[in-house]
Design a protein around this motif. Structure first.
Motif, PDB file in Angstrom:
ATOM      1  N   SER A  53      43.337  41.567  41.322  1.00 58.76           N
ATOM      2  CA  SER A  53      44.721  41.440  40.846  1.00 58.76           C
ATOM      3  C   SER A  53      44.954  42.302  39.611  1.00 58.76           C
ATOM      4  O   SER A  53      46.026  42.886  39.434  1.00 58.76           O
TER       5      SER A  53
ATOM      6  N   GLY B 229      40.487  34.348  35.915  1.00 62.79           N
ATOM      7  CA  GLY B 229      41.445  33.273  36.202  1.00 62.79           C
ATOM      8  C   GLY B 229      42.795  33.470  35.529  1.00 62.79           C
ATOM      9  O   GLY B 229      43.429  32.516  35.081  1.00 62.79           O
ATOM     10  N   ALA B 230      43.220  34.721  35.436  1.00 61.92           N
ATOM     11  CA  ALA B 230      44.532  35.010  34.865  1.00 61.92           C
ATOM     12  C   ALA B 230      45.271  36.003  35.760  1.00 61.92           C
ATOM     13  O   ALA B 230      46.093  36.784  35.294  1.00 61.92           O
ATOM     14  N   CYS B 231      44.964  35.961  37.062  1.00 57.97           N
ATOM     15  CA  CYS B 231      45.417  36.965  38.021  1.00 57.97           C
ATOM     16  C   CYS B 231      46.932  37.133  38.081  1.00 57.97           C
ATOM     17  O   CYS B 231      47.425  38.224  38.325  1.00 57.97           O
ATOM     18  N   CYS B 232      47.656  36.031  37.897  1.00 55.46           N
ATOM     19  CA  CYS B 232      49.118  36.100  37.995  1.00 55.46           C
ATOM     20  C   CYS B 232      49.754  36.649  36.727  1.00 55.46           C
ATOM     21  O   CYS B 232      50.971  36.826  36.665  1.00 55.46           O
ATOM     22  N   TRP B 233      48.932  36.890  35.717  1.00 49.35           N
ATOM     23  CA  TRP B 233      49.433  37.462  34.467  1.00 49.35           C
ATOM     24  C   TRP B 233      48.680  38.740  34.160  1.00 49.35           C
ATOM     25  O   TRP B 233      48.416  39.078  33.012  1.00 49.35           O
TER      26      TRP B 233
ATOM     27  N   ASP C 250      47.171  38.558  28.121  1.00 47.42           N
ATOM     28  CA  ASP C 250      47.558  39.018  29.455  1.00 47.42           C
ATOM     29  C   ASP C 250      48.839  39.828  29.457  1.00 47.42           C
ATOM     30  O   ASP C 250      49.395  40.107  28.388  1.00 47.42           O
TER      31      ASP C 250
ATOM     32  N   THR D 161      42.711  33.882  42.029  1.00 50.04           N
ATOM     33  CA  THR D 161      43.025  32.460  41.883  1.00 50.04           C
ATOM     34  C   THR D 161      43.131  32.046  40.414  1.00 50.04           C
ATOM     35  O   THR D 161      42.181  32.242  39.638  1.00 50.04           O
ATOM     36  N   CYS D 162      44.273  31.468  40.037  1.00 44.64           N
ATOM     37  CA  CYS D 162      44.441  31.046  38.642  1.00 44.64           C
ATOM     38  C   CYS D 162      45.275  29.774  38.543  1.00 44.64           C
ATOM     39  O   CYS D 162      45.878  29.491  37.522  1.00 44.64           O
TER      40      CYS D 162
ATOM     41  N   ARG E 143      34.855  26.266  34.156  1.00 44.17           N
ATOM     42  CA  ARG E 143      34.091  27.500  33.971  1.00 44.17           C
ATOM     43  C   ARG E 143      34.020  27.828  32.476  1.00 44.17           C
ATOM     44  O   ARG E 143      34.934  27.507  31.709  1.00 44.17           O
TER      45      ARG E 143
ATOM     46  N   TYR F  27      36.865  29.240  30.319  1.00 40.95           N
ATOM     47  CA  TYR F  27      38.042  28.402  30.049  1.00 40.95           C
ATOM     48  C   TYR F  27      37.847  27.503  28.820  1.00 40.95           C
ATOM     49  O   TYR F  27      38.162  26.322  28.848  1.00 40.95           O
TER      50      TYR F  27
ATOM     51  N   SER G 255      50.012  37.389  43.237  1.00 41.47           N
ATOM     52  CA  SER G 255      49.698  38.410  42.241  1.00 41.47           C
ATOM     53  C   SER G 255      49.612  39.784  42.890  1.00 41.47           C
ATOM     54  O   SER G 255      49.799  39.931  44.092  1.00 41.47           O
TER      55      SER G 255
ATOM     56  N   PRO H  18      55.147  38.024  39.814  1.00 36.65           N
ATOM     57  CA  PRO H  18      53.898  37.301  40.041  1.00 36.65           C
ATOM     58  C   PRO H  18      53.944  35.946  39.329  1.00 36.65           C
ATOM     59  O   PRO H  18      54.690  35.779  38.358  1.00 36.65           O
TER      60      PRO H  18
END
Ligand SMILES: Cc1cc2nc3c(=O)[nH]c(=O)nc-3n(C[C@H](O)[C@H](O)[C@H](O)COP(=O)(O)O)c2cc1C
Ligand code: SF4
Ligand code: FES
Lengths: 169, 437
Positions: free
Chosen positions: A91, A130-134, A146, B94-95, B129, B132, B249, B255
């Motif tokens: 992403s 884990g910040a794919c959408c940003w 991000d 995945t977020c 994880r 985080y 995304s 997104p």
């Protein structure tokens, strides 16, 4: 009274470790968190840290080393004061992650897993954080940044350089 | 920091409290928090499991196993039992769990308690994880608040029931997201998966029966008990109850993480919910559920987003991370980036995965760098086909499936590339570091 005499850690961390060793059904469960918190305090996991943690959990030093080598966040050499971790997974890749990585390399004059001469910054290319959408995204130590642009990255690096950047502990 | 998005087609069940400061326990209580767990205590385990079964909820971690059924597998013996919440969230694309932990951590706590009540467990673990950390702090604060109020610990809500929660952190390893590897990690070991059977429901954490669920699955439980199983099921499609969080995304205009009903049309999700392809470009391909899911072509998108319909379309719903690729992307390059990830993350325990990912990466690197030979495409396919179903844990399949999708659906592009006719604009500017370790 700490569970260990002459702990190499600060009293707060030592107290935290004392507690961690008691909360799980099995002591050893505290190993990965302890290693991570030790690294947060020392900048890396030193030989004395390994020995103390092993002692606290009734393990051999070798057991600790064996587990350490599995986890990519755990390191045996110091990183910079601020470790910049740029994601280049899918992403981020599609939205400029590689450009951000290259920009950091050029700006800091260092490559993957290298540290600047003043030890202020280190750089790492990492997998999805884990910040794919940003995207594109990076972490400076534990803090997320991000929707990055090269201009934004310059600003973030400058903030940390001046000691104004946020750090999550 | 996650930016919250919104679209009129969303059905906000799980995301109902997002953006309202529900990480604070008072706000959470004001928004119906901790009601479901009290009802669960009053009604008992059989009622909880029946409600979960009726809801049609299927695991949001990727495999889509029915949650009520999973909980019902735990034997009724007097061994110590555990609930383990999987917040390892590492599947590229995945977020969603990120947003749940940040916006509604008490829902994860309450869901953990409900799962515990259902199986007769007194101890739950919430594993996040290592990256985080800021979310771990949010969850730890929420857990502390719940203890202060007497919602956790001894005699919760004054009902005579005991339940404790321990938060846990990983330290960087995708493979640890696999359920048995997660248990190894939580026991302070290397994250190497365990042989199955026995399944975790029988022999799991510390040898005790264990229910392991994804954080989103767990956070759905309180909502399901409050609204009732059938009402939740009715929101989704056949055999796929409720709603789920989809992360859209890549090359889209908007997104974000959106909550859509199960079975929602994929094409609409891309073109309407996420605003279509960025900059009005043409769509080239879609990875529908995180990087391990086989790619879909533009004419294959008229399909409902649920486990069964995606399966019929030859791919998977996975973790709900939809990644959109526009016409400028080189599939050769993209496929190389995907396999590099799996090669890096393979724990090396079994040969087909360790060697397979490595050889696919080597071959695709050669193609990418311009030295590809005609036989390379067939070789990649052969390697991937021989990994399928022959590895110790599903990571091997997770690496083989997308690879097969790329070489089968874009064979011509690979062959043209080898002939010097390269499609797409290169993105990777330097040699791939990831995997170098
Ligand atoms: C290599 C690998 C990585 C996985 N990573 C995750 C993960 O990060 N989060 C997750 O919830 N499930 C992950 N899973 C799935 C888990 O093994 C497990 O099926 C899931 O946590 C069960 O929860 P659910 O039934 O609620 O989906 C992974 C599986 C594999 C094979
Ligand atoms: S399939 Fe891969 S990740 Fe899973 S056990 Fe084998 S080598 Fe390890
Ligand atoms: S792909 Fe970069 S954060 Fe997920």
């Amino acid at each position: 009274m700490s569970a260990i005499q002459n702990s190499i850690f600060t009293p707060e961390t030592a107290a935290r470790f004392d507690k961690l060793a008691t909360i799980y059904p099995m002591k050893r469960s505290a190993l990965v968190p302890m290693l991570l918190y030790a690294q947060d305090e020392l900048g890396y996991i030193s030989e004395p840290a390994i020995t103390e943690i092993a002692k606290r959990l009734d393990l051999f030093d070798l057991d600790v080393r064996n587990v350490m080598s599995y986890y990519s966040m755990l390191r045996t050499k110091p990183a910079g004061k601020y470790n910049i971790q740029v994601c280049t997974n899918i992403s981020c890749m599609l939205r400029g992650g590689y450009e951000i990585l290259d920009h950091c390399k050029a700006k800091l004059g260092i490559g993957h897993k290298e540290v600047t001469a003043d030890k202020m910054f280190s750089l790492e290319e990492v997998e999805c954080i884990g910040a794919c959408c940003w995207a594109p995204a990076m972490q400076v130590n534990y803090n997320f940044h991000d929707d990055l642009t090269t201009v934004k990255v310059d600003d973030i690096i400058e903030q940390y350089r001046q000691g104004l950047g946020k750090d999550v502990k | 920091m996650p930016t919250l998005v919104s679209h009129p087609d969303e059905v906000k069940v799980l995301s109902r409290r997002f953006g309202q400061g529900a990480a604070n326990i008072d706000k959470y209580l004001e928004l119906d928090g901790y009601k479901a767990v009290q009802q669960a205590i009053a009604e008992g385990p059989a009622w909880i499991i029946d409600t979960m079964k009726a809801s049609g909820l299927r695991g949001r971690g990727g495999a889509g196993f029915p949650t009520g059924l999973k909980w019902s597998f735990v034997p009724k013996n007097d061994k110590a039992k555990y609930v383990l919440v999987n917040g390892d969230e590492s599947e590229p694309g995945t977020c969603k769990d990120h947003v749940i932990f940040r916006e509604d951590p008490h829902a994860v706590i309450e869901g953990t308690m409900i799962a515990g009540l259902a199986i007769g467990s007194k101890l739950g673990f919430i594993y996040l994880r290592g990256e985080y950390r800021y979310l771990l702090k949010i969850v730890e604060k929420a857990v502390a608040e719940a203890y202060e109020r007497g919602f956790l610990g001894k005699n919760i809500f004054g009902t005579g029931v005991d339940f404790d929660i321990i938060t846990q952190t990983g330290a960087g390893a995708y493979e640890v997201g696999e359920e048995s590897a997660l248990m190894e990690s939580l026991e302070g070991k290397r994250g190497v998966p365990r042989i199955k059977p026995p399944f975790p429901a029988v022999v799991g954490l510390y040898g005790g029966p264990t229910v392991i669920n994804n954080a989103e699955t767990i956070a759905s439980a309180p909502h399901i008990l409050l609204m009732g199983g059938p009402a939740y099921a009715a929101l989704g499609s056949e055999r796929n109850g409720g709603t789920r969080l989809f992360g859209i995304s890549g090359h889209v205009e908007r997104p974000g993480v959106y909550e859509l009903p199960m079975g929602y049309n994929l094409k609409k999700a891309i073109y309407e919910v996420a605003g279509g392809v960025k900059g009005g470009k043409k769509l080239k391909a879609v990875v529908p559920g995180g990087s391990s899911c086989p790619v879909l072509l533009p004419d294959e998108l008229d399909v409902g987003l649920d486990f069964d319909q995606m399966g019929k379309a030859g791919t998977m719903l996975g973790s709900g991370g939809i990644v959109v690729l526009d016409e400028t992307v080189s599939i050769v390059e993209f496929a190389l980036r995907v396999i590099s990830f799996y090669q890096h993350e393979s724990c090396g325990w079994c040969i087909p995965c360790r060697e397979g990912t490595d050889w696919i990466k080597k071959t695709l690197t050669r193609v990418y760098e311009g030295g590809g030979q005609k036989k390379d495409v067939a070789n990649v396919q052969y390697l991937a086909e021989n990994m399928m179903g022959r590895t110790f844990c599903p990571l091997g399949d997770a690496a083989a499936m997308p690879t097969l999708g790329f070489v089968k659906k874009f064979r011509q592009e690979f062959e043209d590339y080898i002939d010097g006719k390269k499609a797409g604009t290169p993105i990777i500017t330097e040699q791939l570091h990831v995997g170098a370790h």
